[in-house]
Motif scaffolding. Structure first.
Motif, PDB file in Angstrom:
ATOM      1  N   LYS A 190       0.819  -1.212   0.000  1.00 54.32           N
ATOM      2  CA  LYS A 190       0.000   0.000   0.000  1.00 54.32           C
ATOM      3  C   LYS A 190       0.848   1.254   0.000  1.00 54.32           C
ATOM      4  O   LYS A 190       0.524   2.249  -0.644  1.00 54.32           O
ATOM      5  CB  LYS A 190      -0.924   0.002   1.222  1.00 54.32           C
ATOM      6  N   HIS A 191       1.931   1.223   0.750  1.00 54.07           N
ATOM      7  CA  HIS A 191       2.754   2.428   0.865  1.00 54.07           C
ATOM      8  C   HIS A 191       4.223   2.049   0.680  1.00 54.07           C
ATOM      9  O   HIS A 191       4.740   1.191   1.392  1.00 54.07           O
ATOM     10  CB  HIS A 191       2.559   3.083   2.226  1.00 54.07           C
ATOM     11  N   THR A 192       4.865   2.684  -0.285  1.00 56.57           N
ATOM     12  CA  THR A 192       6.287   2.472  -0.518  1.00 56.57           C
ATOM     13  C   THR A 192       7.079   3.566   0.192  1.00 56.57           C
ATOM     14  O   THR A 192       6.770   4.747   0.045  1.00 56.57           O
ATOM     15  CB  THR A 192       6.606   2.504  -2.023  1.00 56.57           C
ATOM     16  N   ALA A 193       8.073   3.171   0.978  1.00 55.49           N
ATOM     17  CA  ALA A 193       8.867   4.140   1.738  1.00 55.49           C
ATOM     18  C   ALA A 193       9.488   5.175   0.800  1.00 55.49           C
ATOM     19  O   ALA A 193       9.912   4.833  -0.314  1.00 55.49           O
ATOM     20  CB  ALA A 193       9.957   3.417   2.520  1.00 55.49           C
ATOM     21  N   PRO A 194       9.554   6.441   1.227  1.00 57.43           N
ATOM     22  CA  PRO A 194      10.094   7.509   0.367  1.00 57.43           C
ATOM     23  C   PRO A 194      11.464   7.215  -0.233  1.00 57.43           C
ATOM     24  O   PRO A 194      11.664   7.459  -1.429  1.00 57.43           O
ATOM     25  CB  PRO A 194      10.122   8.726   1.295  1.00 57.43           C
ATOM     26  N   PRO A 195      12.452   6.702   0.537  1.00 62.21           N
ATOM     27  CA  PRO A 195      13.750   6.433  -0.105  1.00 62.21           C
ATOM     28  C   PRO A 195      13.669   5.345  -1.171  1.00 62.21           C
ATOM     29  O   PRO A 195      14.351   5.430  -2.190  1.00 62.21           O
ATOM     30  CB  PRO A 195      14.657   6.015   1.067  1.00 62.21           C
ATOM     31  N   VAL A 196      12.823   4.335  -0.929  1.00 60.38           N
ATOM     32  CA  VAL A 196      12.654   3.282  -1.934  1.00 60.38           C
ATOM     33  C   VAL A 196      11.981   3.848  -3.181  1.00 60.38           C
ATOM     34  O   VAL A 196      12.387   3.571  -4.314  1.00 60.38           O
ATOM     35  CB  VAL A 196      11.826   2.114  -1.368  1.00 60.38           C
ATOM     36  N   ARG A 197      10.983   4.682  -2.965  1.00 59.30           N
ATOM     37  CA  ARG A 197      10.281   5.295  -4.087  1.00 59.30           C
ATOM     38  C   ARG A 197      11.230   6.179  -4.904  1.00 59.30           C
ATOM     39  O   ARG A 197      11.196   6.170  -6.137  1.00 59.30           O
ATOM     40  CB  ARG A 197       9.093   6.105  -3.575  1.00 59.30           C
ATOM     41  N   ALA A 198      12.093   6.915  -4.217  1.00 63.86           N
ATOM     42  CA  ALA A 198      13.055   7.772  -4.915  1.00 63.86           C
ATOM     43  C   ALA A 198      14.050   6.942  -5.720  1.00 63.86           C
ATOM     44  O   ALA A 198      14.399   7.298  -6.849  1.00 63.86           O
ATOM     45  CB  ALA A 198      13.789   8.646  -3.898  1.00 63.86           C
TER      46      ALA A 198
END
Length: 300
Positions: free
Chosen positions: A281-289
């Motif tokens: 549901k939610h991808t951590a910001p550093p992973v998303r970046a």
């Protein structure tokens, strides 16, 4: 709640999700013994047994099942709330844990280290290079880089670069002594350098395809088996036999005349490497970046 209750409840949920202490401990990045102590302390504070456990498995008790039913949605909401706050940072920060096949790491990660650090100085990339097929979640990794044919269907996959092609190569001296194969079946009469994928007991069978035909494989034999393809290439340069590796890696040696590419019309391209990660549901910001950075870098 006590100060450490949230962490202990999260540990309990992880054990149930992963089915045993070892995989849950890897996911939480703690030792199995520390995780066992955490659960025991939680059970003592609550005054009930949450899990029935043996050396091989765990089973949720009635009390544990009731707790998990109420606990799981609450924990998901808490984690999402924390993630939403982190999203307000000007720049993402944290650690991205990556598991990559060796060729994938060399081709798609190594060239971008400097640019990624310049763009995201607060993100730490923790890279494990391993050709063994590893369960991404059980291993505690955020993302992986693998050939598309080895990806699980429940993963989000991002294509990195174009198609790849493997070609057999041998030294001119080897071919002068043993002859030149014209068809993949001819390899059965030659000395071939085999590759055993780390973590696998089997030896890779060389795959070929010509034109609109079907793929087929040849189980070659020879005097050397390696777990690192770079060693196979080195052996081919030393006249040991025929190696089979990705075209880009052998091209400099073919262009210099140290190796000869063989049966190229039987070497068809195939989908190459993908960046992949679990659906959530939610991808951590550093992973998303990190995912976005690689997507833009290799979109062509």
């Amino acid at each position: 709640m006590r100060g450490n209750d949230f962490a202990d409840l999260k540990a309990f949920a992880a054990i149930v999700e992963h089915g045993n202490f070892t995989r849950a401990a890897a996911h939480l990045r703690v030792s199995p013994s520390a995780l066992s102590q955490t659960l025991r302390a939680l059970e003592e504070r609550l005054g009930v047994r949450l899990l029935n456990r043996t050396t091989r498995s765990v089973a949720v008790t009635e009390a544990g099942a009731r707790l998990l039913t109420r606990l799981k949605p609450a924990m998901e909401e808490l984690e999402a709330a924390v993630a939403d706050v982190k999203d307000l940072r000007d720049t993402p920060a944290g650690t991205v844990r990556i598991q990559a096949a060796r060729f994938g790491a060399i081709s798609y990660l190594e060239p971008l280290f400097g640019k990624f650090h310049a763009a995201h100085p607060d993100i730490v990339l923790d890279v494990t290079v391993d050709d063994a097929l590893t369960d991404l979640v059980a291993g505690g990794f955020d993302v992986g880089i693998r050939l598309g044919e080895w990806l699980d269907h429940d993963m989000v996959a991002v294509k990195l670069g174009g198609h790849l092609r493997q070609v057999p190569v041998a030294s001119p001296r080897y071919l002068a002594k043993h002859g030149t194969p014209r068809h993949p079946r001819d390899l059965l009469k030659h000395r071939c350098i085999n590759w055993r994928q780390p973590g696998s007991g089997g030896i890779y069978a060389w795959e070929f395809k010509k034109g609109g035909g079907d793929w087929f494989s040849i189980a070659v034999k020879g005097p050397l088996v390696v777990s690192d393809r770079a060693l196979a290439l080195s052996a081919a340069l030393q006249d040991v036999g025929i190696a089979f590796w990705e075209e880009e890696r052998v091209r400099p040696f073919v262009q210099s005349g140290k190796l000869v590419a063989l049966m190229e019309d039987w070497c068809a391209p195939f989908p190459g490497f993908f960046l992949y990660y679990p659906k959530q549901k939610h991808t951590a910001p550093p992973v998303r970046a990190f995912v976005q950075f690689l997507r833009q870098a290799w979109s062509s």
